[in-house]
Design a protein around this motif. Structure first.
Motif, PDB file in Angstrom:
ATOM      1  N   ARG A  50       0.810  -1.212   0.000  1.00  0.00           N
ATOM      2  CA  ARG A  50       0.000   0.000   0.000  1.00  0.00           C
ATOM      3  C   ARG A  50       0.845   1.264   0.000  1.00  0.00           C
ATOM      4  N   ASP A  51       1.891   1.349   0.878  1.00  0.00           N
ATOM      5  CA  ASP A  51       2.639   2.594   1.010  1.00  0.00           C
ATOM      6  C   ASP A  51       3.907   2.346   1.831  1.00  0.00           C
ATOM      7  N   TYR A  52       4.713   3.418   1.994  1.00  0.00           N
ATOM      8  CA  TYR A  52       5.868   3.401   2.887  1.00  0.00           C
ATOM      9  C   TYR A  52       5.631   4.349   4.058  1.00  0.00           C
ATOM     10  N   ARG A  53       6.341   4.113   5.162  1.00  0.00           N
ATOM     11  CA  ARG A  53       6.443   5.114   6.215  1.00  0.00           C
ATOM     12  C   ARG A  53       7.793   4.955   6.898  1.00  0.00           C
ATOM     13  N   SER A  54       8.211   5.990   7.627  1.00  0.00           N
ATOM     14  CA  SER A  54       9.515   5.974   8.278  1.00  0.00           C
ATOM     15  C   SER A  54       9.576   4.899   9.356  1.00  0.00           C
ATOM     16  N   TYR A  55      10.741   4.283   9.485  1.00  0.00           N
ATOM     17  CA  TYR A  55      10.967   3.245  10.491  1.00  0.00           C
ATOM     18  C   TYR A  55      11.069   3.873  11.882  1.00  0.00           C
ATOM     19  N   THR A  56      10.487   3.232  12.890  1.00  0.00           N
ATOM     20  CA  THR A  56      10.628   3.641  14.284  1.00  0.00           C
ATOM     21  C   THR A  56      11.189   2.471  15.088  1.00  0.00           C
ATOM     22  N   ALA A  57      11.644   2.758  16.306  1.00  0.00           N
ATOM     23  CA  ALA A  57      12.267   1.727  17.140  1.00  0.00           C
ATOM     24  C   ALA A  57      11.293   0.613  17.491  1.00  0.00           C
ATOM     25  N   LYS A  58       9.983   0.878  17.419  1.00  0.00           N
ATOM     26  CA  LYS A  58       8.988  -0.132  17.763  1.00  0.00           C
ATOM     27  C   LYS A  58       8.706  -1.108  16.617  1.00  0.00           C
ATOM     28  N   ASP A  59       9.188  -0.775  15.435  1.00  0.00           N
ATOM     29  CA  ASP A  59       8.886  -1.602  14.263  1.00  0.00           C
ATOM     30  C   ASP A  59       9.817  -2.809  14.173  1.00  0.00           C
ATOM     31  N   ASP A  60       9.325  -3.834  13.525  1.00  0.00           N
ATOM     32  CA  ASP A  60      10.128  -5.025  13.254  1.00  0.00           C
ATOM     33  C   ASP A  60      11.114  -4.682  12.142  1.00  0.00           C
ATOM     34  N   TYR A  61      12.421  -4.869  12.427  1.00  0.00           N
ATOM     35  CA  TYR A  61      13.445  -4.492  11.430  1.00  0.00           C
ATOM     36  C   TYR A  61      13.313  -5.304  10.153  1.00  0.00           C
ATOM     37  N   ALA A  63      10.795  -5.617   8.446  1.00  0.00           N
ATOM     38  CA  ALA A  63       9.913  -4.913   7.520  1.00  0.00           C
ATOM     39  C   ALA A  63      10.627  -3.792   6.774  1.00  0.00           C
ATOM     40  N   VAL A  64      11.885  -3.535   7.099  1.00  0.00           N
ATOM     41  CA  VAL A  64      12.627  -2.460   6.439  1.00  0.00           C
ATOM     42  C   VAL A  64      12.845  -2.795   4.970  1.00  0.00           C
ATOM     43  N   ASP A  65      12.677  -1.793   4.139  1.00  0.00           N
ATOM     44  CA  ASP A  65      12.965  -1.957   2.715  1.00  0.00           C
ATOM     45  C   ASP A  65      14.425  -1.562   2.502  1.00  0.00           C
ATOM     46  N   TRP A  66      15.308  -2.571   2.436  1.00  0.00           N
ATOM     47  CA  TRP A  66      16.733  -2.284   2.368  1.00  0.00           C
ATOM     48  C   TRP A  66      17.141  -1.750   0.997  1.00  0.00           C
ATOM     49  N   THR A  67      16.399  -2.075  -0.020  1.00  0.00           N
ATOM     50  CA  THR A  67      16.689  -1.509  -1.345  1.00  0.00           C
ATOM     51  C   THR A  67      16.474  -0.006  -1.328  1.00  0.00           C
ATOM     52  N   LEU A  68      15.392   0.427  -0.705  1.00  0.00           N
ATOM     53  CA  LEU A  68      15.129   1.861  -0.595  1.00  0.00           C
ATOM     54  C   LEU A  68      16.186   2.534   0.278  1.00  0.00           C
ATOM     55  N   TYR A  69      16.653   1.853   1.339  1.00  0.00           N
ATOM     56  CA  TYR A  69      17.704   2.408   2.201  1.00  0.00           C
ATOM     57  C   TYR A  69      18.990   2.625   1.410  1.00  0.00           C
ATOM     58  N   ALA A  70      19.307   1.671   0.535  1.00  0.00           N
ATOM     59  CA  ALA A  70      20.527   1.797  -0.259  1.00  0.00           C
ATOM     60  C   ALA A  70      20.457   3.010  -1.180  1.00  0.00           C
ATOM     61  N   ARG A  71      19.261   3.360  -1.617  1.00  0.00           N
ATOM     62  CA  ARG A  71      19.115   4.505  -2.528  1.00  0.00           C
ATOM     63  C   ARG A  71      19.054   5.826  -1.777  1.00  0.00           C
ATOM     64  N   LEU A  72      18.344   5.848  -0.627  1.00  0.00           N
ATOM     65  CA  LEU A  72      18.057   7.118   0.051  1.00  0.00           C
ATOM     66  C   LEU A  72      18.837   7.318   1.341  1.00  0.00           C
ATOM     67  N   GLY A  73      19.399   6.234   1.895  1.00  0.00           N
ATOM     68  CA  GLY A  73      20.131   6.360   3.140  1.00  0.00           C
ATOM     69  C   GLY A  73      19.232   6.560   4.349  1.00  0.00           C
ATOM     70  N   ARG A  74      17.941   6.264   4.226  1.00  0.00           N
ATOM     71  CA  ARG A  74      16.998   6.399   5.338  1.00  0.00           C
ATOM     72  C   ARG A  74      16.184   5.104   5.434  1.00  0.00           C
ATOM     73  N   LEU A  75      15.727   4.812   6.677  1.00  0.00           N
ATOM     74  CA  LEU A  75      14.999   3.571   6.910  1.00  0.00           C
ATOM     75  C   LEU A  75      13.498   3.782   6.724  1.00  0.00           C
ATOM     76  N   TYR A  76      12.926   2.970   5.841  1.00  0.00           N
ATOM     77  CA  TYR A  76      11.482   2.965   5.619  1.00  0.00           C
ATOM     78  C   TYR A  76      10.989   1.527   5.708  1.00  0.00           C
ATOM     79  N   ILE A  77       9.751   1.366   6.158  1.00  0.00           N
ATOM     80  CA  ILE A  77       9.130   0.048   6.130  1.00  0.00           C
ATOM     81  C   ILE A  77       7.971   0.067   5.141  1.00  0.00           C
ATOM     82  N   ARG A  78       7.696  -1.103   4.621  1.00  0.00           N
ATOM     83  CA  ARG A  78       6.603  -1.235   3.664  1.00  0.00           C
ATOM     84  C   ARG A  78       5.301  -1.504   4.406  1.00  0.00           C
ATOM     85  N   LEU A  79       4.242  -0.833   4.001  1.00  0.00           N
ATOM     86  CA  LEU A  79       2.914  -1.040   4.581  1.00  0.00           C
ATOM     87  C   LEU A  79       2.083  -1.871   3.616  1.00  0.00           C
ATOM     88  N   TYR A  80       1.336  -2.793   4.183  1.00  0.00           N
ATOM     89  CA  TYR A  80       0.490  -3.669   3.381  1.00  0.00           C
ATOM     90  C   TYR A  80      -0.944  -3.590   3.882  1.00  0.00           C
TER      91      TYR A  80
END
Length: 302
Positions: A50-61, A63-80
């Motif tokens: 559905r979408d992305y949102r910024s990773y927080t300490a409470k999230d399961d790591y 769920a991080v989109d590591w491909t997006l991290y490699a491009r942007l240098g920031r942690l995002y998780i995928r929402l379903y």
């Protein structure tokens, strides 16, 4: 018996283009109405991005989109969101009265069945087709994906019509699978062996697991026959013949009784929280199909 039409005659390219148009309109409407996870009591869900949102300490790591991290240098998780896989059951009455003396009823029933199956397949749901007579007979295995549309059209084109329909008996013997939430579309003139059998038939169908819709098809002449005088009537399902004298007063009584017949089905469906819709086949397919979709269904809304 009527049947074995060429699929290109029943389902010409213009008809299939209309189905694609209906599906695209529904997709746009769902995109505007979507609110996240769907809630039904059934099993059989898949997950759709559905979408992305910024990773927080409470999230399961995980769920991080590591491909997006490699491009942007920031942690995002995928929402379903959870998308429910439905099982769409389309039951087509194949009795003699659905094809004779008004073949328009048969054409309407087959095109409606094809339209509902198309929406189910395009929506990534499982679809099963059945012929309805003395029993409910499977016409196809459970189908998935628009690649199965040819199987649907071939099965419907080859469906033969004839004999009687025992609605209470057929419904009581039908055992639909319970693995997925079911949506049932019964396409019939509802005449059956006993015209007063609405309550018995609907009582059996109410036990099926899921959402039920009854689409009652009839021809204008069945609601208000124009014939008058001495008539030789023939039952297209049993072959029984009867000579009668039919007057204007008889026509009025018949019309009232036909209204009661339709009201019995409407009332019986309402009592059991089943959808009921009458289609008089001089109404064009496009108008009726849109009217059916506007009434609402899990198939349409999901």
């Amino acid at each position: 018996m009527a049947g074995s039409d060429d699929g290109e005659t029943l389902f010409d390219p213009a008809f299939l283009r209309k189905l694609r148009t209906f599906h695209l309109r529904l997709r746009r409407r769902r995109a505007l109405q979507r609110r996240g996870q769907q809630s039904t009591p059934a099993t059989g869900y898949t997950r759709e991005f559905r979408d992305y949102r910024s990773y927080t300490a409470k999230d399961d790591y995980r769920a991080v989109d590591w491909t997006l991290y490699a491009r942007l240098g920031r942690l995002y998780i995928r929402l379903y969101e959870e998308v429910q896989e439905l099982h769409v059951h389309v039951l087509v009455d194949r009795s003699g009265s659905m094809a004779r003396p008004y073949p328009e009823k048969r054409l309407a029933a087959l095109r409606l069945a094809a339209g509902l199956a198309y929406l189910g397949l395009a929506g990534r749901h499982r679809v099963s087709l059945y012929g309805l007579g003395d029993r409910v007979e499977g016409l196809t295995r459970p189908l998935e994906g628009l690649g199965s549309l040819r199987v649907v059209l071939d099965a419907l084109s080859g469906l033969e019509f004839g004999g009687q329909t025992d609605l209470p008996g057929a419904f009581s013997r039908f055992r639909p699978p319970r693995a997925r939430y079911g949506i049932f579309f019964i396409i019939s003139d509802c005449f059956g062996r006993d015209p007063a059998g609405a309550d018995a038939a609907l009582g059996r169908a109410s036990a099926w697991p899921g959402e039920k819709h009854v689409i009652q098809i009839h021809h204008a002449a069945e609601a208000s026959p124009e014939a008058e005088g001495e008539l030789l009537l023939a039952d297209v399902e049993t072959g029984e013949r009867r000579r009668v004298w039919f007057t204007a007063a008889d026509r009025e009584r018949y019309e009232r009784r036909f209204d009661v017949f339709c009201q019995d089905w409407r009332r019986g469906c309402a009592m059991r929280q089943m959808e009921h819709l009458v289609w008089r086949v001089d109404e064009p397919f496009e108008g009726f199909f849109l009217r059916l979709l506007a009434r609402g269904s899990t198939l349409v809304e999901r």
